[in-house]
Design a protein around this motif. Structure first.
Motif, mmCIF file in Angstrom:
data_model
loop_
_atom_site.group_PDB
_atom_site.id
_atom_site.type_symbol
_atom_site.label_atom_id
_atom_site.label_comp_id
_atom_site.label_asym_id
_atom_site.label_seq_id
_atom_site.Cartn_x
_atom_site.Cartn_y
_atom_site.Cartn_z
ATOM 1 N N CYS B 29 0.860 -1.181 0.000
ATOM 2 C CA CYS B 29 0.000 0.000 0.000
ATOM 3 C C CYS B 29 0.901 1.237 0.000
ATOM 4 C CB CYS B 29 -0.938 0.023 1.205
ATOM 5 S SG CYS B 29 -1.958 1.507 1.230
ATOM 6 N N ALA B 31 0.012 4.243 0.243
ATOM 7 C CA ALA B 31 -0.448 5.244 1.217
ATOM 8 C C ALA B 31 0.055 4.916 2.623
ATOM 9 C CB ALA B 31 -1.971 5.318 1.207
ATOM 10 N N CYS B 32 0.052 3.636 2.962
ATOM 11 C CA CYS B 32 0.416 3.227 4.329
ATOM 12 C C CYS B 32 1.869 2.770 4.430
ATOM 13 C CB CYS B 32 -0.450 2.067 4.795
ATOM 14 S SG CYS B 32 -2.197 2.413 4.807
ATOM 15 N N CYS B 43 -6.576 -2.403 1.022
ATOM 16 C CA CYS B 43 -5.544 -2.367 2.061
ATOM 17 C C CYS B 43 -6.165 -2.673 3.421
ATOM 18 C CB CYS B 43 -4.869 -1.000 2.076
ATOM 19 S SG CYS B 43 -3.773 -0.752 3.491
ATOM 20 N N CYS B 46 -5.865 0.881 5.559
ATOM 21 C CA CYS B 46 -6.576 2.115 5.195
ATOM 22 C C CYS B 46 -7.789 1.865 4.303
ATOM 23 C CB CYS B 46 -5.618 3.100 4.518
ATOM 24 S SG CYS B 46 -5.154 2.639 2.836
#
Ligand SMILES: [Zn+2]
Lengths: 437, 136
Positions: B29, B31-32, B43, B46
């Motif tokens: 991920c 974003a994470c 994910c 998130c």
């Protein structure tokens, strides 16, 4: 317009005290005999016959007549289940005379079948897709509180037939699809034995101790089972398990031994659940429902580890205590799930019962956990002591609060009881009280 | 007896395709900044589907703990009993773990804590699986 599914679960954090606390009660219970397997010839010992018998006993216990029943909540799944392999179905052999002219009544039982067989004239609520006993008493409590019915039979049938349990079916295939593609190639069939044995090993490493430190717990479960007349162990003439028997027993998933696993059986149990007001006019002293809560946690990777198991069980304990408005010191009777012995320590520690904290369980087991002692842990004998009925935890809790547990009756206070059929990841808890608040 | 053969689906096909090319590729991920295995639609942390990409990892890990399967339920593996089933944590993200039978390690003689490296083993025609080997 499609109707919304009934949202009855209390399965999120921070819900506060259950608004119907003490307004629902268990007024009766009934157990069929517990056989190792259905013998495939005795028509009075089928899963259906046993479920009908359990219902009749529960109604008798409560002093309720069939016309008073307006709800039936029956778990839809045969315990050996669709994943149970070829041995779990009767077909393709010839069926019998009605009502055993299909799988219904033999390997399957549901609310509709029971309503028909028991000739219950006034049932207005018999939901389908009923979950297992881990959640169904919660469903019953919420349904009654929400006015869907007033006097409800709750039935949990557990079937077992000839052949090794859960052999065959998908377990006999050469390919693995879905979630199984991540476990089957390496030999893991995906059950709770596998899910919990790795965290249990990590537990022994982290806190000290060895697998055989669960022996006193397993032995005491058998002892409590022998004090439970309806259970498999007591009713089939088993003798007390000794430490020598335990440590010399064969391994299944080393270090998990055969005596760490419950024994599949053919049996059924029923509970009569009603409003607190009605229960007060029935035959037995009411056992009030102080809260029900559920959980269904998702694992983040292939295998849950000890940290994840501890986090899940902590959250489930918090939900239950919060909803019941009680804390660890308030809980007298504690009957967690023990279908694999290695799960119970996770629950014991999460709920801080008798002050037991993370890592304390093995020392607690080695102390006095007998029913007549100061720490009568799992007074039911659970599934290890009674067979895989998955109901002993609830029935013992009811009996202890009524004061009718006979030789299992605890000598400490018995006014509240926690009971569950749940794994760390999914299931539910019930809090019962001798008093409504 | 050969191991059970995984049956890839839409979600898992990129993973098994990589394994068949002897690469260990897991979801990441962006974003994470977290790795994810087994694959999911979104994910775990998130909930994003868009931020998930496939990322080849080095395939280094450590043995966390193990059991020995002596009486399992899977027919195809019964002739192998007793055999090890170890839990491997991935060095690049220890919250990700894998199973391994640790080929070459005799049952009950698993060096818990040892370093391992991913290897690939044929389980059926044109199908490999990821396995793990103790690094000397
Ligand atoms: Zn993310």
């Amino acid at each position: 317009m499609a109707t919304q599914p009934y949202k009855w679960r209390r399965d999120t954090d921070g819900l506060g005290v259950w608004e119907h606390r003490g307004k629902v009660a268990v007024a009766g219970f009934g157990h069929s005999p517990v056989n190792r397997r259905w013998d495939e010839t005795s028509m009075d010992q089928t899963l259906g016959a046993y479920s009908m018998l359990a219902c009749k006993l529960a109604m008798e216990d409560a002093g309720v007549t069939p016309d008073q029943i307006d709800g039936v909540i029956c778990c839809d799944s045969h315990i050996a289940g669709s994943s149970g392999g070829t041995a779990s179905n009767w077909a393709p052999r010839p069926y019998f005379d009605p009502p055993y002219d299909s799988e219904w009544g033999l390997t399957l039982v549901n609310g509709d079948w029971l309503v028909k067989q028991l000739e219950l004239p006034n049932v207005k609520y018999a939901p389908s897709n009923v979950p297992t006993i881990g959640e169904m008493l919660g469903l019953a409590a919420q349904s009654i509180a929400d006015g869907k019915c007033t006097t409800c039979l709750v039935i949990y049938p557990t079937g077992n037939m000839e052949g090794r349990y859960r052999r065959g079916g998908e377990n006999a295939q050469d390919h693995a699809d879905g979630a199984r593609q991540w476990t089957f190639p390496w030999g893991n069939h995906g059950g709770n034995d596998f899910i919990n044995i790795f965290p249990h090993n990590q537990y022994c490493l982290k806190y000290g101790g060895t697998h055989d430190d669960v022996a006193p717990f397993v032995i005491n479960q058998h002892r409590n089972g022998l004090l439970t007349p309806w259970g498999y162990n007591a009713s089939s003439g088993m003798v007390q398990l000794t430490e020598e028997d335990y440590v010399n027993s064969r391994y299944i998933l080393n270090p998990l031994r055969i005596f760490d696993c419950d024994r599949p059986v053919n049996a059924s149990a029923a509970y009569l659940v009603t409003t607190a007001e009605r229960a007060r006019d029935m035959k037995q002293p009411p056992v009030y429902v102080l809260n029900h809560s559920q959980h269904n946690f998702t694992q983040r990777t292939t295998q849950p580890d000890l940290d994840e198991i501890e986090e899940w069980t902590d959250r489930a304990a918090k939900r239950m205590y919060e909803g019941a408005g009680l804390g660890p010191a308030d809980v007298d009777i504690f009957n967690p799930y023990d279908g694999y012995s290695i799960m119970s320590q996770f629950f014991l520690e999460a709920f801080h019962w008798h002050g037991v904290k993370r890592g304390d369980s093995f020392a607690f087991y080695a102390d006095d956990i007998r029913v007549e002692g100061p720490h009568p842990f799992s007074s039911s004998g659970g599934n290890l002591g009674n067979g895989r009925t998955r109901t002993a935890m609830y029935t013992d809790s009811i009996e202890q609060l009524r004061g009718t547990a006979g030789p299992r009756q605890v000598t400490v206070r018995a006014e509240t009881a926690l009971a569950a059929f749940t794994t760390p990841s999914s299931g539910g808890w019930m809090m019962f009280g001798k008093h409504p608040s | 007896m050969p191991k059970i053969i995984p049956a890839p689906d839409d979600l898992s096909k990129p993973f098994w395709d990589a394994v068949n090319e002897k690469r260990l590729s897991v979801q990441n991920c962006t974003a994470c900044d977290r790795l994810q295995y087994p694959p999911r639609q979104t994910c775990f942390a998130c909930g994003s589907a868009e931020k998930l990409e496939w990322k080849d990892v080095e395939g280094k890990g450590h043995i966390s703990t193990y059991i020995v399967i002596e009486d399992g339920r899977l027919n195809r593996r019964m002739p192998d009993q007793p055999y090890n089933l170890a839990l491997i944590t991935l060095d690049e993200d220890t919250s990700v773990n894998f199973y391994s039978n640790l080929p070459g390690v005799p049952p009950y003689e698993v060096p818990v804590g040892a370093a391992v490296q991913v290897i690939f083993e044929e389980v059926g025609p044109d199908q490999l699986i990821h396995e793990w080997q103790v690094v000397d």
